[in-house]
Scaffold this motif. Structure first.
Motif, short mmCIF file in Angstrom:
data_model
loop_
_atom_site.label_atom_id
_atom_site.label_comp_id
_atom_site.label_asym_id
_atom_site.label_seq_id
_atom_site.Cartn_x
_atom_site.Cartn_y
_atom_site.Cartn_z
N THR A 1 -9.42 -44.36 -5.09
CA THR A 1 -8.92 -43.08 -5.57
C THR A 1 -9.56 -41.98 -4.74
O THR A 1 -10.22 -42.27 -3.73
N SER B 1 -6.73 -36.66 -11.64
CA SER B 1 -7.17 -38.01 -11.26
C SER B 1 -6.10 -38.64 -10.36
O SER B 1 -4.92 -38.32 -10.47
N HIS B 2 -6.54 -39.54 -9.47
CA HIS B 2 -5.62 -40.00 -8.42
C HIS B 2 -5.60 -41.51 -8.24
O HIS B 2 -5.17 -42.00 -7.19
N GLY B 3 -6.05 -42.26 -9.24
CA GLY B 3 -5.89 -43.69 -9.19
C GLY B 3 -4.41 -44.05 -9.18
O GLY B 3 -3.63 -43.53 -9.97
N GLU C 1 -10.96 -45.52 -11.46
CA GLU C 1 -9.98 -44.85 -10.61
C GLU C 1 -8.95 -44.04 -11.41
O GLU C 1 -8.39 -43.07 -10.88
#
Length: 217
Positions: free
Chosen positions: A39, A53-55, A122
């Motif tokens: 991530t 958030s970027h998972g 993540e």
């Protein structure tokens, strides 16, 4: 009648015994792990800002410039290797998808760090949850010092893997004490605006995933 053989003298000839010692080669297994989590944390307003958030994102950004900072994060699951012993340093490889700006063949240094104690997932970790020491170009406080490795890249490295050395002791520690495994982070060392680096995440394209490779005895 005398034994016909009694008059024959026997002489035993000892032939030298030839023993050949062949070199013994230690066998080792090559381990290649795809990141179990990847991530980035970012303050970039166009990427969702500090609470995003970027998972699961297809790509991961590494940006060093103020108000746009983005730090890629990676974690590897070594639980199946309990009791294993590394025979040397490991290699972390991440696929460089794109370099900005495209029109400038500018060298960019990017460094690999280990997280000291940050527990993260993540799907939930955000920029706002990570402590920074202050200053518009500061790095996360939890990054273990010094950096593990630094490489210099430019546009010629696009569409290829970038490799970093990871010390044997660090990965062995993760195997021996899984709770100490907080993963890795990348830091773009160029602070000027417009020097973004874009890496492939694990779910984007088969054969371009972030990987950790090493040999075990």
């Amino acid at each position: 009648m005398k034994n016909a053989l009694s008059h024959i003298k026997f002489r035993m000839v000892m032939l030298p015994l030839l023993i050949v010692f062949l070199p013994c080669q230690a066998l080792s297994d090559e381990i290649v792990l795809i990141a179990s989590q990847d991530t980035s944390i970012t303050e970039h307003p166009q990427a969702g800002g500090v609470s995003s958030s970027h998972g699961g994102d297809p790509v991961i950004l590494a940006i060093g410039s103020a108000t746009f900072r983005s730090f890629p994060m990676f974690k590897f699951d070594l639980s199946d290797l309990a009791g294993s012993v590394l025979s040397g340093d490991a290699v972390f490889s991440v696929y460089l998808r794109d370099v900005h700006p495209k029109q400038a063949n500018m060298q960019k240094n990017i460094s690999l760090y280990a997280w000291s104690s940050l527990d993260w997932d993540e799907n939930t970790i955000t920029f706002a949850q990570v402590e920074f020491p202050g200053g518009p170009t500061s790095r996360p406080s939890d990054l273990a010092q010094p950096e593990l490795d630094t490489v210099s890249i430019d546009k010629s490295n696009q569409k290829s893997y970038i490799q970093f050395k990871v010390p044997q002791a660090l990965v062995q520690g993760w195997i021996d004490d899984p709770a100490s495994n907080h993963g890795l982070a990348l830091v773009n060392e160029r602070f000027e605006v417009g020097n973004d680096l874009v890496f492939n995440a694990k779910g984007l394209e088969k054969g371009t995933e972030p990987i950790l490779s090493f040999s075990i005895k």
